[in-house]
Motif scaffolding. Structure first.
Motif, short mmCIF file in Angstrom:
data_model
loop_
_atom_site.label_atom_id
_atom_site.label_comp_id
_atom_site.label_asym_id
_atom_site.label_seq_id
_atom_site.Cartn_x
_atom_site.Cartn_y
_atom_site.Cartn_z
N SER A 53 0.71 -1.51 -0.20
CA SER A 53 -0.14 0.06 -0.02
C SER A 53 0.45 1.15 -0.10
O SER A 53 0.77 2.29 -0.71
N ASN A 54 2.02 1.05 0.67
CA ASN A 54 2.36 2.81 1.24
C ASN A 54 3.61 2.44 0.12
O ASN A 54 3.52 4.21 -0.78
N LEU A 55 4.45 0.78 -0.99
CA LEU A 55 4.52 1.73 -2.21
C LEU A 55 3.45 2.17 -3.41
O LEU A 55 4.08 2.95 -3.88
N PHE A 56 2.24 2.02 -3.24
CA PHE A 56 1.58 2.60 -4.61
C PHE A 56 0.91 4.02 -4.40
O PHE A 56 0.94 4.74 -4.98
N GLN A 57 1.04 4.16 -2.67
CA GLN A 57 0.86 5.46 -2.50
C GLN A 57 1.75 6.90 -2.96
O GLN A 57 2.38 7.74 -3.16
N LYS A 58 3.62 6.05 -2.81
CA LYS A 58 4.47 7.08 -2.94
C LYS A 58 4.17 7.07 -4.47
O LYS A 58 5.28 8.24 -5.23
#
Length: 167
Positions: A53-58
């Motif tokens: 999820s964090n990767l997609f947000q970044k």
């Protein structure tokens, strides 16, 4: 997208170029995030989903490049790859502004695509990267020397690539 080729064939560099072109065309913000297994697979139960999820947000409105994505084929109880695949499918559906490129080696494609029908159905393009020929490698080497201010000797330049590579 799925980029398929041997190591050193330019898959990552082409991913960077795609991010730049998309930005120039107003289709993204130009961001490029290169990730590998360590950035995706958690060490404990419940860690993998938030990492993805964090990767997609970044990478919102950019390119997420998953290098050496064959690690998804290493399925064991402790690797959490099944969870990672499900999360990628879910996030690829939720965040359509993120362009995801998975890089694989040639022998991994069929098994990788069979891991999950949802993941396979989200691959819009498969791009194959051929290995360089000896002549192409010579030209690349010559250009790299010139870019760095080096000059190849006349003997080397006069010799054929066949003689150079086989001595």
């Amino acid at each position: 997208m799925l980029f398929v080729g041997s190591p050193g064939t330019g898959k990552t560099e082409c991913g960077r170029i795609i991010a730049k072109i998309m930005s120039e065309e107003g289709q993204s913000n130009g961001s490029f995030l290169l990730v590998s297994r360590k950035d995706i697979i958690g060490k404990f139960v419940g860690h993998t989903a938030p990492m993805i999820s964090n990767l997609f947000q970044k990478t919102r409105n950019g390119v997420l490049f998953v290098d050496e994505a064959g690690f998804f084929l290493q399925d064991s109880d402790r690797s959490f790859t099944s969870e990672a695949i499900k999360e990628f499918v879910r996030h690829m559906e939720m965040y359509r502004d993120v362009t995801v490129i998975f890089a694989l080696y040639p022998g991994e494609v069929e098994a990788w695509l069979s891991l999950d029908a949802g993941l396979a159905s989200r691959i819009g393009r498969i791009v194959k990267f051929e290995d360089y020929t000896q002549d192409e490698l010579f030209v690349i080497g010559k250009e790299m020397c010139e870019e760095r201010g080096y000059v190849m000797g006349n003997e080397l330049l006069a010799s054929s690539i066949h003689n150079f590579c086989n001595t």
